[in-house]
Write an enzyme that holds these catalytic residues in place. Structure first.
Site, PDB file in Angstrom:
ATOM      1  CG  HIS A  91      -4.033   2.024 -11.003  1.00  0.00           C
ATOM      2  ND1 HIS A  91      -4.456   3.026 -11.849  1.00  0.00           N
ATOM      3  CD2 HIS A  91      -4.460   2.373  -9.758  1.00  0.00           C
ATOM      4  CE1 HIS A  91      -5.100   3.940 -11.150  1.00  0.00           C
ATOM      5  NE2 HIS A  91      -5.119   3.564  -9.880  1.00  0.00           N
ATOM      6  CD  GLU A 168      -8.108   2.328  -7.656  1.00  0.00           C
ATOM      7  OE1 GLU A 168      -7.970   3.288  -6.891  1.00  0.00           O
ATOM      8  OE2 GLU A 168      -7.298   2.062  -8.549  1.00  0.00           O
TER       9      GLU A 168
END
Length: 253
Positions: A91, A168
Site C-alpha cells: 500500500h 490506487e
C-alpha cells in the site's frame, strides 16, 4: 465472477465496535464477494462476531520472515491462523511511511503465498507522476518489481498461486478526489497488458481492484468500467451501511 469489495480499515476500528459492524454484515447478501481487512488485533474477534457469515477477512501487511527474532513484525502464518485469507501488501502508505521497496513487497508476497494467504498487491502513482505523464511507467515498474514468480506458476510447475492487484492513485487516497473514468479505464487496461506480459495466462484473469476515495455515490460508475474487478475501499468501509452500499453497486453491474 463476482466482483470483490475489500475494506481496508487502516489503523481504525475498536473492539467495542465489532459486534454492531458484524451484525450489519451477517444478514447481507449483496451479490459481491466481501473482504474486510481490520487491524490485526481485530481479525479474530471480527471472525467470531461474523459467526460464519460469508465475509472473508484479511490483514494489512505481513513480515518478510515467517517467524523468529523480528520484534513487532506480523507473521503471515499467524495471520492465517487468526482467520485471515488475504493480505494487503505494498500500500502506498507502507511504501511512503516505512520506505518499503517493490523488492520488499515481492518478498512479502512470497511469504504470504507460502502461508496460504492471497496477496493483494497495491500499485499507484503520485500526483506529480501523473501530471508529468509518468503514471503508467511508474505503475508498470511497480508491477515488475512487486510480483513474485509464484503468481505465474514459475516456482512449482503447474501451480499458479492466486493473487490480486489493487490500483490506487496515491493522490486519490482519502482526499475525496477520484481520477476520471477514462483515466481509470486506461490505467486498468495498461495494468492488464503488463500482467499478461509478466505472468502469461495467469495475468489475463487476475482481478484488478480500483481504490482511492471509493464511496457509495461513485461506486456504480467505477465498478462498471472494463477490467475493474472490484474495489479496495478505505474510509467508506468503516461504516457497514456504506460498505454494503458499495457492494450492492457491484452486484448491479
Amino acid at each position: 465472477m463476482p466482483q470483490l469489495i475489500a475494506g481496508n480499515w487502516k489503523m481504525n476500528g475498536t473492539l467495542a465496535g465489532i459486534a454492531a459492524y458484524a451484525a450489519a454484515l451477517r444478514p447481507a447478501s449483496p451479490g459481491a464477494e466481501l473482504l474486510v481487512c481490520p487491524p490485526a488485533p481485530l481479525i479474530a474477534p471480527l471472525r467470531a462476531a461474523l459467526d460464519g457469515a460469508p465475509v472473508a477477512l484479511g490483514a494489512q501487511d505481513c513480515a518478510v520472515k515467517r517467524s523468529g527474532a523480528h520484534t513487532g513484525d506480523l507473521s503471515a502464518d499467524l495471520l492465517a491462523e487468526l482467520g485471515a485469507t488475504h493480505v494487503i501488501l505494498g500500500h502506498s502508505e507502507r511504501r511512503a511511511d516505512h520506505a518499503e521497496s517493490s523488492a520488499t513487497v515481492r518478498e512479502k508476497a512470497r511469504t504470504a503465498i507460502a502461508a496460504g494467504l492471497v496477496p493483494i498487491i497495491c500499485v499507484g502513482e503520485t500526483e506529480a507522476e501523473r501530471d508529468s505523464g509518468e503514471a503508467e511507467t511508474v505503475v508498470r515498474a511497480q508491477l515488475a518489481g512487486s510480483l513474485p514468480e509464484e503468481l505465474a506458476g514459475q516456482t512449482v510447475p503447474g501451480v499458479v498461486a492466486p493473487g490480486i492487484i489493487a490500483y490506487e492513485p496515491v493522490w486519490a487516497i482519502g482526499t475525496g478526489r477520484t481520477p476520471t473514468e477514462e483515466d481509470v479505464a486506461a490505467m486498468h487496461a495498461s495494468i492488464r497488458a503488463a500482467l499478461r506480459r509478466q505472468l502469461g495466462a495467469a495475468g489475463a484473469t487476475m482481478p484488478i481492484l480500483y481504490g482511492g476515495s471509493v464511496k457509495p455515490s461513485n461506486a456504480a460508475s467505477l465498478l462498471a468500467l472494463p477490467e475493474v474487478g472490484g474495489a479496495l475501499v478505505g474510509g467508506a468501509s468503516l461504516k457497514a451501511e456504506d460498505f454494503l452500499a458499495i457492494a450492492s453497486a457491484a452486484a448491479r453491474d
